[in-house]
Motif scaffolding. Structure first.
Motif, PDB file in Angstrom:
ATOM      1  N   LEU A  13       0.533  -1.201  -0.133  1.00 33.81           N
ATOM      2  CA  LEU A  13      -0.089  -0.291   0.048  1.00 33.81           C
ATOM      3  C   LEU A  13       0.846   1.257   0.074  1.00 33.81           C
ATOM      4  O   LEU A  13       0.561   2.414  -0.719  1.00 33.81           O
ATOM      5  CB  LEU A  13      -0.904  -0.122   1.316  1.00 33.81           C
ATOM      6  N   LEU A  14       1.827   1.287   0.874  1.00 30.79           N
ATOM      7  CA  LEU A  14       2.775   2.390   0.905  1.00 30.79           C
ATOM      8  C   LEU A  14       3.592   2.653  -0.514  1.00 30.79           C
ATOM      9  O   LEU A  14       3.683   3.671  -1.090  1.00 30.79           O
ATOM     10  CB  LEU A  14       3.812   2.126   1.972  1.00 30.79           C
ATOM     11  N   LEU A  15       3.790   1.518  -1.115  1.00 36.64           N
ATOM     12  CA  LEU A  15       4.492   1.707  -2.503  1.00 36.64           C
ATOM     13  C   LEU A  15       3.482   2.216  -3.577  1.00 36.64           C
ATOM     14  O   LEU A  15       4.045   3.229  -4.424  1.00 36.64           O
ATOM     15  CB  LEU A  15       5.101   0.514  -3.048  1.00 36.64           C
ATOM     16  N   PHE A  16       2.301   1.724  -3.419  1.00 32.55           N
ATOM     17  CA  PHE A  16       1.544   2.238  -4.452  1.00 32.55           C
ATOM     18  C   PHE A  16       1.105   3.737  -4.110  1.00 32.55           C
ATOM     19  O   PHE A  16       0.767   4.602  -5.146  1.00 32.55           O
ATOM     20  CB  PHE A  16      -0.039   1.442  -4.492  1.00 32.55           C
ATOM     21  N   VAL A  17       0.943   4.221  -2.922  1.00 32.67           N
ATOM     22  CA  VAL A  17       0.751   5.815  -2.523  1.00 32.67           C
ATOM     23  C   VAL A  17       1.984   6.540  -3.079  1.00 32.67           C
ATOM     24  O   VAL A  17       1.812   7.559  -3.543  1.00 32.67           O
ATOM     25  CB  VAL A  17       0.515   5.880  -0.937  1.00 32.67           C
ATOM     26  N   GLY A  18       3.055   6.038  -2.742  1.00 33.46           N
ATOM     27  CA  GLY A  18       4.444   6.710  -3.329  1.00 33.46           C
ATOM     28  C   GLY A  18       4.129   6.777  -4.897  1.00 33.46           C
ATOM     29  O   GLY A  18       4.708   7.822  -5.552  1.00 33.46           O
ATOM     30  N   SER A  19       3.678   5.747  -5.642  1.00 32.92           N
ATOM     31  CA  SER A  19       3.720   5.847  -6.939  1.00 32.92           C
ATOM     32  C   SER A  19       2.849   6.865  -7.501  1.00 32.92           C
ATOM     33  O   SER A  19       2.969   7.804  -8.400  1.00 32.92           O
ATOM     34  CB  SER A  19       3.333   4.444  -7.493  1.00 32.92           C
ATOM     35  N   ILE A  20       1.478   6.687  -6.845  1.00 33.09           N
ATOM     36  CA  ILE A  20       0.311   7.922  -7.135  1.00 33.09           C
ATOM     37  C   ILE A  20       1.170   9.398  -6.743  1.00 33.09           C
ATOM     38  O   ILE A  20       0.643  10.298  -7.455  1.00 33.09           O
ATOM     39  CB  ILE A  20      -0.684   7.700  -6.259  1.00 33.09           C
ATOM     40  N   ARG A  41      10.405   6.911 -11.382  1.00 28.85           N
ATOM     41  CA  ARG A  41      10.483   6.420  -9.826  1.00 28.85           C
ATOM     42  C   ARG A  41       8.958   5.845  -9.647  1.00 28.85           C
ATOM     43  O   ARG A  41       9.013   5.001  -8.705  1.00 28.85           O
ATOM     44  CB  ARG A  41      10.707   7.897  -9.087  1.00 28.85           C
ATOM     45  N   ALA A  42       8.023   6.723 -10.313  1.00 27.85           N
ATOM     46  CA  ALA A  42       6.559   6.007 -10.146  1.00 27.85           C
ATOM     47  C   ALA A  42       6.681   4.512 -10.646  1.00 27.85           C
ATOM     48  O   ALA A  42       5.862   3.647 -10.025  1.00 27.85           O
ATOM     49  CB  ALA A  42       5.620   6.784 -10.942  1.00 27.85           C
ATOM     50  N   SER A  43       7.459   4.393 -11.688  1.00 31.11           N
ATOM     51  CA  SER A  43       7.115   2.740 -12.198  1.00 31.11           C
ATOM     52  C   SER A  43       7.889   1.904 -11.347  1.00 31.11           C
ATOM     53  O   SER A  43       7.400   0.606 -11.355  1.00 31.11           O
ATOM     54  CB  SER A  43       7.622   2.757 -13.700  1.00 31.11           C
ATOM     55  N   VAL A  44       9.071   2.371 -10.858  1.00 34.82           N
ATOM     56  CA  VAL A  44       9.720   1.595  -9.799  1.00 34.82           C
ATOM     57  C   VAL A  44       8.809   1.211  -8.703  1.00 34.82           C
ATOM     58  O   VAL A  44       8.809  -0.027  -8.157  1.00 34.82           O
ATOM     59  CB  VAL A  44      11.275   2.073  -9.537  1.00 34.82           C
ATOM     60  N   LEU A  45       8.486   2.372  -8.070  1.00 35.92           N
ATOM     61  CA  LEU A  45       7.227   1.982  -6.825  1.00 35.92           C
ATOM     62  C   LEU A  45       6.212   1.222  -7.118  1.00 35.92           C
ATOM     63  O   LEU A  45       6.030   0.455  -6.239  1.00 35.92           O
ATOM     64  CB  LEU A  45       6.886   3.478  -6.224  1.00 35.92           C
ATOM     65  N   GLY A  49       5.533  -2.452  -5.643  1.00 32.54           N
ATOM     66  CA  GLY A  49       4.116  -2.557  -5.102  1.00 32.54           C
ATOM     67  C   GLY A  49       3.292  -3.998  -5.348  1.00 32.54           C
ATOM     68  O   GLY A  49       2.761  -4.727  -4.808  1.00 32.54           O
ATOM     69  N   VAL A  50       3.698  -4.135  -6.867  1.00 31.20           N
ATOM     70  CA  VAL A  50       2.912  -5.081  -7.460  1.00 31.20           C
ATOM     71  C   VAL A  50       3.594  -6.588  -7.026  1.00 31.20           C
ATOM     72  O   VAL A  50       3.159  -7.695  -6.677  1.00 31.20           O
ATOM     73  CB  VAL A  50       2.943  -5.351  -9.089  1.00 31.20           C
ATOM     74  N   LEU A  51       4.899  -6.581  -7.089  1.00 30.07           N
ATOM     75  CA  LEU A  51       5.820  -7.579  -6.277  1.00 30.07           C
ATOM     76  C   LEU A  51       5.486  -7.902  -4.933  1.00 30.07           C
ATOM     77  O   LEU A  51       5.085  -9.259  -4.597  1.00 30.07           O
ATOM     78  CB  LEU A  51       7.283  -7.269  -6.435  1.00 30.07           C
TER      79      LEU A  51
END
Length: 62
Positions: A13-20, A41-45, A49-51
């Motif tokens: 969830l934190l990684l997805f929020v960082g991506s957004i 950076r957004a694509s890496v986050l 998140g998917v991983l």
């Protein structure tokens, strides 16, 4: 094991929020990092998140 799965879901969830956050920063004018850096950076986050999401789903199925 339940606490590990919960931590993995929270990390996802934190990684997805960082991506957004980085995607929304693309739309703001005058933001310091260049657009290419923000997109990368957004694509890496999002990839992280998917991983972690897949890992937590696999662990919760056991």
């Amino acid at each position: 094991m339940k606490s590990v799965i919960t931590i993995l879901f929270l990390l996802c969830l934190l990684l997805f929020v960082g991506s957004i956050w980085n995607i929304l920063a693309l739309k703001r004018p005058g933001f310091y990092p260049t657009k290419q850096v923000l997109k990368k950076r957004a694509s890496v986050l999002a990839g992280g998140g998917v991983l972690f999401l897949l890992l937590s789903i696999v662990l919760s199925s056991f």
